[in-house]
Design an enzyme around this catalytic site. Sequence first.
Site, short mmCIF file in Angstrom:
data_model
loop_
_atom_site.label_atom_id
_atom_site.label_comp_id
_atom_site.label_asym_id
_atom_site.label_seq_id
_atom_site.Cartn_x
_atom_site.Cartn_y
_atom_site.Cartn_z
N LYS A 135 -4.65 -5.20 -11.60
CA LYS A 135 -3.60 -5.55 -10.63
C LYS A 135 -2.53 -6.34 -11.37
CE LYS A 135 -2.45 -5.15 -6.27
NZ LYS A 135 -2.72 -4.10 -5.31
N ASP A 175 2.90 -2.09 -4.72
CA ASP A 175 2.18 -2.91 -3.74
C ASP A 175 3.28 -3.62 -2.96
OD1 ASP A 175 -0.72 -3.95 -3.06
OD2 ASP A 175 0.47 -5.76 -3.13
P1 NDP Z 1 5.04 -3.75 2.13
O1 NDP Z 1 5.78 -4.74 1.33
O2 NDP Z 1 5.57 -2.36 2.25
O3 NDP Z 1 4.83 -4.29 3.62
C1 NDP Z 1 4.24 -5.52 3.93
C2 NDP Z 1 4.54 -5.79 5.39
O4 NDP Z 1 3.79 -6.92 5.82
C3 NDP Z 1 6.00 -6.13 5.65
O5 NDP Z 1 6.36 -5.60 6.88
C4 NDP Z 1 5.97 -7.67 5.68
O6 NDP Z 1 7.04 -8.26 6.40
C5 NDP Z 1 4.68 -7.87 6.40
N1 NDP Z 1 4.15 -9.22 6.27
C6 NDP Z 1 4.00 -9.97 5.16
N2 NDP Z 1 3.43 -11.15 5.47
C7 NDP Z 1 3.22 -11.13 6.81
C8 NDP Z 1 2.65 -12.03 7.72
N3 NDP Z 1 2.16 -13.21 7.33
N4 NDP Z 1 2.56 -11.67 9.03
C9 NDP Z 1 3.03 -10.48 9.45
N5 NDP Z 1 3.59 -9.57 8.62
C10 NDP Z 1 3.68 -9.90 7.32
O7 NDP Z 1 3.56 -3.73 1.55
P2 NDP Z 1 2.44 -2.61 1.70
O8 NDP Z 1 2.51 -2.01 3.04
O9 NDP Z 1 2.47 -1.75 0.51
O10 NDP Z 1 1.11 -3.49 1.57
C11 NDP Z 1 0.53 -4.17 2.68
C12 NDP Z 1 -0.90 -4.55 2.34
O11 NDP Z 1 -1.65 -3.38 2.02
C13 NDP Z 1 -1.08 -5.48 1.14
O12 NDP Z 1 -2.21 -6.30 1.34
C14 NDP Z 1 -1.37 -4.51 0.00
O13 NDP Z 1 -2.04 -5.12 -1.08
C15 NDP Z 1 -2.24 -3.50 0.73
N6 NDP Z 1 -2.34 -2.19 0.11
C16 NDP Z 1 -1.24 -1.43 -0.15
C17 NDP Z 1 -1.36 -0.18 -0.70
C18 NDP Z 1 -0.20 0.73 -0.87
O14 NDP Z 1 -0.42 1.91 -1.21
N7 NDP Z 1 1.04 0.31 -0.62
C19 NDP Z 1 -2.68 0.33 -1.13
C20 NDP Z 1 -3.79 -0.51 -0.74
C21 NDP Z 1 -3.60 -1.73 -0.19
P3 NDP Z 1 8.35 -8.83 5.66
O15 NDP Z 1 9.22 -7.65 5.47
O16 NDP Z 1 8.85 -9.83 6.62
O17 NDP Z 1 7.88 -9.46 4.36
#
Ligand code: NDP
Length: 455
Positions: A135, A175
């Site tokens: 990572k 990520d």
């Molecule tokens: P993104 O950056 O695309 O999206 C993250 C989202 O979560 C945004 O909408 C963000 O809002 C929101 N967010 C962050 N903190 C909070 C909070 N405290 N409360 C509510 N919403 C919040 O990331 P991903 O979708 O790629 O990743 C999300 C999760 O999934 C992570 O844990 C990542 O490690 C995991 N993951 C992702 C993979 C992938 O393929 N992308 C694969 C496997 C796991 P804002 O815009 O306000 O920051």
Amino acid sequence: MVATVTHVEVREYMNNVYENVKKRDPHETEFLQAVQMLFEALVPVFSENPSYMESGLLERFVEPERLITFQVPWIDDEGIVQVNRGFRVQFNGAIGPYKGGIRFHPSVNASIIKFLGFQQTIKNALTGQAMGGGKGGADFDPKGKSDLEIMRFCQSYMTELSKYIGPNLDVPAGDIGVGPREIGYMFGQYKRLRGQFEAGVFTGKPIDFGGSIGRTEATGYGAIYFVEQLLQDRGESLKGSKVIISGSGNVSIYAMEKAIKLGARIVACSDSSGYVYDENGLSLKSIKQIKLAESGRIKEYVKTHPEAKFNKNSAGIWSVPCELAIPCATQNEMDAASARRLVKNGVKVIAEGANMPCTPEAIKIFHDNDVLFGPAQAVNAGGVAVSYLEMAQNSARVAWSFERVDEELQKIMETIYRNCMNASEQYGEPGNFVLGASIVGFERIAKAMLMQGVI
Ligand code: NDP
């Protein structure tokens, strides 16, 4: 040599290993949390395999093979030099090249990167594919930065990282804060530095230069395939169910898309500044428009949908009544109080789309109340599984259709579900997917480590 050891003896041994990890890095709370959760799930398997204890396997497993920390200097639009801290952890390479995403977020530190790399190792093993765990990331906040600032940052980050990665060594992906745009800039810099087009060094690339169709959707779709399998096994389905999905980023949006396709109603989603709620179901088209096209805030949703409500407390999303809750935002976003509210409101299934979104206390509450719980290592493994398919396509210089990728993804998620279920039954806790996922993933790595020897 005794055939088995008691759970008490195993716990005592694991406690010693844990205390040593803690002594080394007492401030790494997220990493320590992930280690503790894994140890708890592995007690029965160590009890049946005392050789694991004798071979120092756990001691080796909790120490990353390599942790790289580096300076990332870059120049902002005002001409001022900025410095961030970059990381890459190459956690365990027993079953294949290190593989895991890169996160750009101000909260990134060694603890976050290590917990993510640690869990990624188990997850990658669970897919059945040949990937070790890694990572990376930086404490850089992409929010509010211009496109040129993002490009300069990505180039500087890659200038250093390029020394440590390669298609057969370590293959990063995206990520939080890292999508196809950032991957494009990093890949471009890697290509310039190497003087070669090595498509397989990155996954999640834009489709125009080696990305796989279906990778964008894979994590969110995969999470829903896991949930659908879980429900089908119990004679139920997503059709007509009320679902909450936190976040509104990549994982969240495509989980919503697939859940809606399968007949669910999404009643709430969020971002870090709050959540929106509509009992009659949110419009995914509007959410996509706000979050994907315009990178806006979720509260803008109520401007075009006055029937919906906005609440500026993101964690309040868990007080919305639902049958299924799928946390897809970030680590520890769901605590014990949220878990209690969900249980009180009749939740039936929790599936972790994000990495470690539920605290150990929350998970215990779900288990104690017979709520079906799918852990991240299993539920969100679809993303990395399709990344592996991207690597396969790059090696063979072919591009598969969406249908083929999606079909493979469904098969992989069903196998992951089935393997976790079988392991949970074998070890006497049917339906405990934390136990099942941890055991299946760990055992595969453990066998490889034992066969490869020490030193
Ligand atoms: P993104 O950056 O695309 O999206 C993250 C989202 O979560 C945004 O909408 C963000 O809002 C929101 N967010 C962050 N903190 C909070 C909070 N405290 N409360 C509510 N919403 C919040 O990331 P991903 O979708 O790629 O990743 C999300 C999760 O999934 C992570 O844990 C990542 O490690 C995991 N993951 C992702 C993979 C992938 O393929 N992308 C694969 C496997 C796991 P804002 O815009 O306000 O920051």
